[in-house]
Scaffold this motif. Sequence first.
Motif, PDB file in Angstrom:
ATOM      1  N   LEU A  21       1.015  -1.324   0.060  1.00  0.00           N
ATOM      2  CA  LEU A  21      -0.016  -0.009  -0.077  1.00  0.00           C
ATOM      3  C   LEU A  21       0.828   1.065  -0.037  1.00  0.00           C
ATOM      4  O   LEU A  21       0.463   2.156  -0.652  1.00  0.00           O
ATOM      5  CB  LEU A  21      -1.008  -0.007   1.205  1.00  0.00           C
ATOM      6  CG  LEU A  21      -2.060  -0.997   1.112  1.00  0.00           C
ATOM      7  CD1 LEU A  21      -2.670  -1.013   2.544  1.00  0.00           C
ATOM      8  CD2 LEU A  21      -2.938  -0.923   0.054  1.00  0.00           C
ATOM      9  N   ALA A  22       1.967   1.157   0.712  1.00  0.00           N
ATOM     10  CA  ALA A  22       2.929   2.388   0.609  1.00  0.00           C
ATOM     11  C   ALA A  22       3.534   2.590  -0.605  1.00  0.00           C
ATOM     12  O   ALA A  22       3.766   3.613  -1.091  1.00  0.00           O
ATOM     13  CB  ALA A  22       4.111   2.323   1.715  1.00  0.00           C
ATOM     14  N   LEU A  78      -6.702   4.852  -1.289  1.00  0.00           N
ATOM     15  CA  LEU A  78      -5.676   3.751  -0.848  1.00  0.00           C
ATOM     16  C   LEU A  78      -4.947   4.237   0.259  1.00  0.00           C
ATOM     17  O   LEU A  78      -4.369   3.743   1.076  1.00  0.00           O
ATOM     18  CB  LEU A  78      -4.980   4.005  -2.313  1.00  0.00           C
ATOM     19  CG  LEU A  78      -3.737   2.989  -2.080  1.00  0.00           C
ATOM     20  CD1 LEU A  78      -3.766   1.976  -3.369  1.00  0.00           C
ATOM     21  CD2 LEU A  78      -2.079   3.800  -2.318  1.00  0.00           C
ATOM     22  N   ARG A  79      -4.657   5.614   0.459  1.00  0.00           N
ATOM     23  CA  ARG A  79      -4.088   6.254   1.359  1.00  0.00           C
ATOM     24  C   ARG A  79      -4.758   6.046   2.839  1.00  0.00           C
ATOM     25  O   ARG A  79      -4.023   5.638   4.011  1.00  0.00           O
ATOM     26  CB  ARG A  79      -3.710   7.915   1.413  1.00  0.00           C
ATOM     27  CG  ARG A  79      -3.048   8.391   2.517  1.00  0.00           C
ATOM     28  CD  ARG A  79      -1.499   7.836   2.727  1.00  0.00           C
ATOM     29  NE  ARG A  79      -0.852   8.522   3.777  1.00  0.00           N
ATOM     30  CZ  ARG A  79      -0.826   8.132   4.968  1.00  0.00           C
ATOM     31  NH1 ARG A  79      -1.664   7.153   5.452  1.00  0.00           N
ATOM     32  NH2 ARG A  79      -0.067   8.924   6.120  1.00  0.00           N
ATOM     33  N   ASP A  80      -6.076   5.855   2.767  1.00  0.00           N
ATOM     34  CA  ASP A  80      -6.954   5.441   3.986  1.00  0.00           C
ATOM     35  C   ASP A  80      -6.764   4.067   4.322  1.00  0.00           C
ATOM     36  O   ASP A  80      -6.620   3.766   5.466  1.00  0.00           O
ATOM     37  CB  ASP A  80      -8.565   5.621   3.739  1.00  0.00           C
ATOM     38  CG  ASP A  80      -8.949   7.087   3.781  1.00  0.00           C
ATOM     39  OD1 ASP A  80      -8.189   7.943   4.046  1.00  0.00           O
ATOM     40  OD2 ASP A  80     -10.135   7.401   2.949  1.00  0.00           O
ATOM     41  N   HIS A  81      -6.533   3.142   3.309  1.00  0.00           N
ATOM     42  CA  HIS A  81      -6.393   1.705   3.597  1.00  0.00           C
ATOM     43  C   HIS A  81      -4.999   1.401   4.057  1.00  0.00           C
ATOM     44  O   HIS A  81      -4.732   0.692   5.059  1.00  0.00           O
ATOM     45  CB  HIS A  81      -6.314   0.760   2.292  1.00  0.00           C
ATOM     46  CG  HIS A  81      -8.010   0.919   1.854  1.00  0.00           C
ATOM     47  ND1 HIS A  81      -9.137   0.608   2.694  1.00  0.00           N
ATOM     48  CD2 HIS A  81      -8.381   1.152   0.602  1.00  0.00           C
ATOM     49  CE1 HIS A  81     -10.117   0.514   1.946  1.00  0.00           C
ATOM     50  NE2 HIS A  81      -9.787   1.119   0.611  1.00  0.00           N
ATOM     51  N   TRP A 135      -5.054  14.275   3.837  1.00  0.00           N
ATOM     52  CA  TRP A 135      -5.061  14.058   2.507  1.00  0.00           C
ATOM     53  C   TRP A 135      -6.371  14.230   1.697  1.00  0.00           C
ATOM     54  O   TRP A 135      -6.331  14.920   0.579  1.00  0.00           O
ATOM     55  CB  TRP A 135      -4.614  12.736   2.147  1.00  0.00           C
ATOM     56  CG  TRP A 135      -5.012  11.744   2.624  1.00  0.00           C
ATOM     57  CD1 TRP A 135      -6.081  11.069   2.515  1.00  0.00           C
ATOM     58  CD2 TRP A 135      -4.658  10.871   4.357  1.00  0.00           C
ATOM     59  NE1 TRP A 135      -6.290   9.740   3.363  1.00  0.00           N
ATOM     60  CE2 TRP A 135      -5.489   9.774   4.270  1.00  0.00           C
ATOM     61  CE3 TRP A 135      -3.665  11.300   5.102  1.00  0.00           C
ATOM     62  CZ2 TRP A 135      -5.278   8.999   5.441  1.00  0.00           C
ATOM     63  CZ3 TRP A 135      -3.512  10.458   6.252  1.00  0.00           C
ATOM     64  CH2 TRP A 135      -4.347   9.127   6.267  1.00  0.00           C
ATOM     65  N   TRP A 136      -7.323  14.339   2.672  1.00  0.00           N
ATOM     66  CA  TRP A 136      -8.689  14.554   1.812  1.00  0.00           C
ATOM     67  C   TRP A 136      -9.122  16.197   1.740  1.00  0.00           C
ATOM     68  O   TRP A 136      -9.997  16.637   0.990  1.00  0.00           O
ATOM     69  CB  TRP A 136     -10.007  13.845   2.604  1.00  0.00           C
ATOM     70  CG  TRP A 136     -10.038  12.415   2.333  1.00  0.00           C
ATOM     71  CD1 TRP A 136      -9.355  11.539   3.139  1.00  0.00           C
ATOM     72  CD2 TRP A 136     -10.610  11.729   1.216  1.00  0.00           C
ATOM     73  NE1 TRP A 136      -9.726  10.376   2.530  1.00  0.00           N
ATOM     74  CE2 TRP A 136     -10.472  10.298   1.126  1.00  0.00           C
ATOM     75  CE3 TRP A 136     -11.286  12.257   0.215  1.00  0.00           C
ATOM     76  CZ2 TRP A 136     -10.912   9.506   0.579  1.00  0.00           C
ATOM     77  CZ3 TRP A 136     -11.715  11.447  -0.735  1.00  0.00           C
ATOM     78  CH2 TRP A 136     -11.746  10.098  -0.666  1.00  0.00           C
ATOM     79  N   SER A 137      -8.217  16.841   2.620  1.00  0.00           N
ATOM     80  CA  SER A 137      -8.648  18.202   2.535  1.00  0.00           C
ATOM     81  C   SER A 137      -7.458  18.831   1.458  1.00  0.00           C
ATOM     82  O   SER A 137      -7.339  20.467   1.760  1.00  0.00           O
ATOM     83  CB  SER A 137      -8.587  19.045   3.761  1.00  0.00           C
ATOM     84  OG  SER A 137      -7.383  18.802   4.513  1.00  0.00           O
TER      85      SER A 137
END
Length: 136
Positions: free
Chosen positions: A27-28, A63-66, A119-121
């Motif tokens: 994931l990273a 993906l960053r959430d996961h 990251w969502w903002s």
Amino acid sequence: MFNETEVSEIGEASVTLGATRRDPIDLAIAWENGVKKINSDRSLPSSDRSVWSEHDLAGTLFLRDHLERALQKLRPSLREKMERYVAEADGLFRSYTVDDPEHRMLRVAEVDAQGRKWWWSRVPDSGPIAEDLSRY
């Protein structure tokens, strides 16, 4: 960067995405690749059919959430080691993005702001995705 025991432990922190399991290292790497792709697309015209859209950015943010969820499964010292690696991609993402007080990516992804990480903002400051988001 990781010894054999750590790699095994990291593998046990996998998260399920659809029908597959992905470990924090995978994931990273995917996060880093997505961040680099979005950055490189900023210099391309919107007409280039290879550029990613705001929906690809949303996928990268999910993906960053996961990745974050997988990191939380690690023991603290190993999580810190992984976070040092992830920090490089996070830093690159921050370097070419700006705050988005309008929360356009939340609307694109059709998700609630509650519980969403930093990251969502953030949105790219230029390029095709920034142009796409100007319509929101």
